[in-house]
Design a protein around this motif. Sequence first.
Motif, PDB file in Angstrom:
ATOM      1  N   VAL A 144      39.986   1.836  -9.980  1.00 19.93           N
ATOM      2  CA  VAL A 144      39.849   1.894 -11.434  1.00 19.93           C
ATOM      3  C   VAL A 144      40.608   3.085 -12.006  1.00 19.93           C
ATOM      4  CG1 VAL A 144      38.236   2.191 -13.351  1.00 19.93           C
ATOM      5  CG2 VAL A 144      37.628   0.714 -11.424  1.00 19.93           C
ATOM      6  N   ALA A 145      40.511   4.221 -11.330  1.00 20.19           N
ATOM      7  CA  ALA A 145      41.170   5.449 -11.807  1.00 20.19           C
ATOM      8  C   ALA A 145      42.638   5.394 -11.430  1.00 20.19           C
ATOM      9  CB  ALA A 145      40.504   6.675 -11.196  1.00 20.19           C
ATOM     10  N   ARG A 146      43.452   4.891 -12.331  1.00 18.90           N
ATOM     11  CA  ARG A 146      44.871   4.699 -12.025  1.00 18.90           C
ATOM     12  C   ARG A 146      45.693   5.940 -12.276  1.00 18.90           C
ATOM     13  NH1 ARG A 146      43.883  -0.751 -15.462  1.00 18.90           N
ATOM     14  NH2 ARG A 146      42.519  -1.700 -13.929  1.00 18.90           N
ATOM     15  N   PHE A 179      36.299   8.328 -19.406  1.00 24.61           N
ATOM     16  CA  PHE A 179      35.638   7.048 -19.169  1.00 24.61           C
ATOM     17  C   PHE A 179      34.218   6.995 -19.733  1.00 24.61           C
ATOM     18  CE2 PHE A 179      38.206   5.814 -15.107  1.00 24.61           C
ATOM     19  CZ  PHE A 179      39.379   5.989 -15.821  1.00 24.61           C
ATOM     20  N   GLU A 223      42.382   2.911 -23.646  1.00 26.35           N
ATOM     21  CA  GLU A 223      42.368   2.395 -22.283  1.00 26.35           C
ATOM     22  C   GLU A 223      41.298   3.083 -21.439  1.00 26.35           C
ATOM     23  OE1 GLU A 223      45.313   1.710 -18.403  1.00 26.35           O
ATOM     24  OE2 GLU A 223      45.990   2.919 -20.112  1.00 26.35           O
ATOM     25  N   PHE A 224      41.077   4.376 -21.668  1.00 22.77           N
ATOM     26  CA  PHE A 224      40.036   5.069 -20.914  1.00 22.77           C
ATOM     27  C   PHE A 224      38.672   4.441 -21.174  1.00 22.77           C
ATOM     28  CE2 PHE A 224      42.487   9.333 -20.644  1.00 22.77           C
ATOM     29  CZ  PHE A 224      43.063   8.927 -19.450  1.00 22.77           C
ATOM     30  N   GLU A 238      38.096   1.369 -22.154  1.00 20.40           N
ATOM     31  CA  GLU A 238      38.090   0.047 -21.523  1.00 20.40           C
ATOM     32  C   GLU A 238      37.896   0.160 -20.016  1.00 20.40           C
ATOM     33  OE1 GLU A 238      41.819  -1.529 -22.767  1.00 20.40           O
ATOM     34  OE2 GLU A 238      41.090  -2.130 -24.754  1.00 20.40           O
ATOM     35  N   LEU A 239      38.514   1.184 -19.408  1.00 25.54           N
ATOM     36  CA  LEU A 239      38.337   1.391 -17.974  1.00 25.54           C
ATOM     37  C   LEU A 239      36.906   1.799 -17.647  1.00 25.54           C
ATOM     38  CD1 LEU A 239      41.687   3.184 -17.040  1.00 25.54           C
ATOM     39  CD2 LEU A 239      40.946   0.902 -16.332  1.00 25.54           C
ATOM     40  N   GLU A 292      35.305  -1.295 -16.814  1.00 25.74           N
ATOM     41  CA  GLU A 292      35.744  -1.744 -15.495  1.00 25.74           C
ATOM     42  C   GLU A 292      35.060  -0.931 -14.394  1.00 25.74           C
ATOM     43  OE1 GLU A 292      39.931  -2.258 -12.983  1.00 25.74           O
ATOM     44  OE2 GLU A 292      39.972  -2.111 -15.175  1.00 25.74           O
ATOM     45  N   LEU A 293      34.945   0.375 -14.619  1.00 27.58           N
ATOM     46  CA  LEU A 293      34.298   1.244 -13.630  1.00 27.58           C
ATOM     47  C   LEU A 293      32.852   0.840 -13.404  1.00 27.58           C
ATOM     48  CD1 LEU A 293      34.152   3.823 -11.861  1.00 27.58           C
ATOM     49  CD2 LEU A 293      33.612   5.091 -13.949  1.00 27.58           C
TER      50      LEU A 293
END
Length: 257
Positions: free
Chosen positions: A31-33, A74, A99-100, A102-103, A106-107
């Motif tokens: 997740v952490a790109r 996040f 995006e953070f 949104e992630l 996902e996280l």
Amino acid sequence: LYGLSSEEAAFFKAQIGIDHDEDLKRHILEVARYPCIHGTVFSLNISSYPVYEHILKLGGERPDAVLLDLGYRFGVDARKAAADGFPAENIIASNIINEFLELGHELFRTTSSLYPGCFLPGDGFDPEFLSVAAQRNNMISSSPTIDLSSLKSLNPLHGHISAINATRLFHLFTEDKQLHLAGALAGLLSAQPGSVICDYQGSPAVYSSNPSISKHVTPLRQASKFRRGGMLALLHLRHLIALVKACCLAVHSSHMY
């Protein structure tokens, strides 16, 4: 660059639904790109503050108490507060990079329909998103409850927020911008006694209109810092003074120090 404390590992396992350490590590790193943020993005900061129990108490006892988690990628601290009892529907996680946020879903393997917390992208230096409120008295607002899910900016929340978490935020900006942001955040803070702003820029600091909470103020480290990786060093003492002064102007409290 990856290392969770036992508390952090237990929190993520419980919230995400992963039992094994290697599976958790694999999920988090997928997740952490952004490798440069692995070391801090998953840290639980807010729960380490001496004032944390007070923040949770605000969420449990103050009607319509709102917690703002500003700029911390996040929204991990927001999730932690929700897990520990602060009503999730009264928590806002805000970041300039959508995006953070949104992630964050996902996280934690959630969606906006599964997690009632409010994710609000925006630039804290854009007056359309967060303006510096006009100086006000210490009258407690009696305006109707605000539907956080309908917000497009933080401006409707002037004088309404009970607790603000600004972890690892101020050090990113020049002194002038730090002062501006301090004043803008102070305008969001509720005039009700016990409303707090807390942050971590090297060591924790808490600013409150309540003298029983102000005793938790921890002077920020005065050690010299240098420009690294394009980030600007925080002028610690001036930051502390600027933020406290801004809060004093916002709530007209003689107990702020």
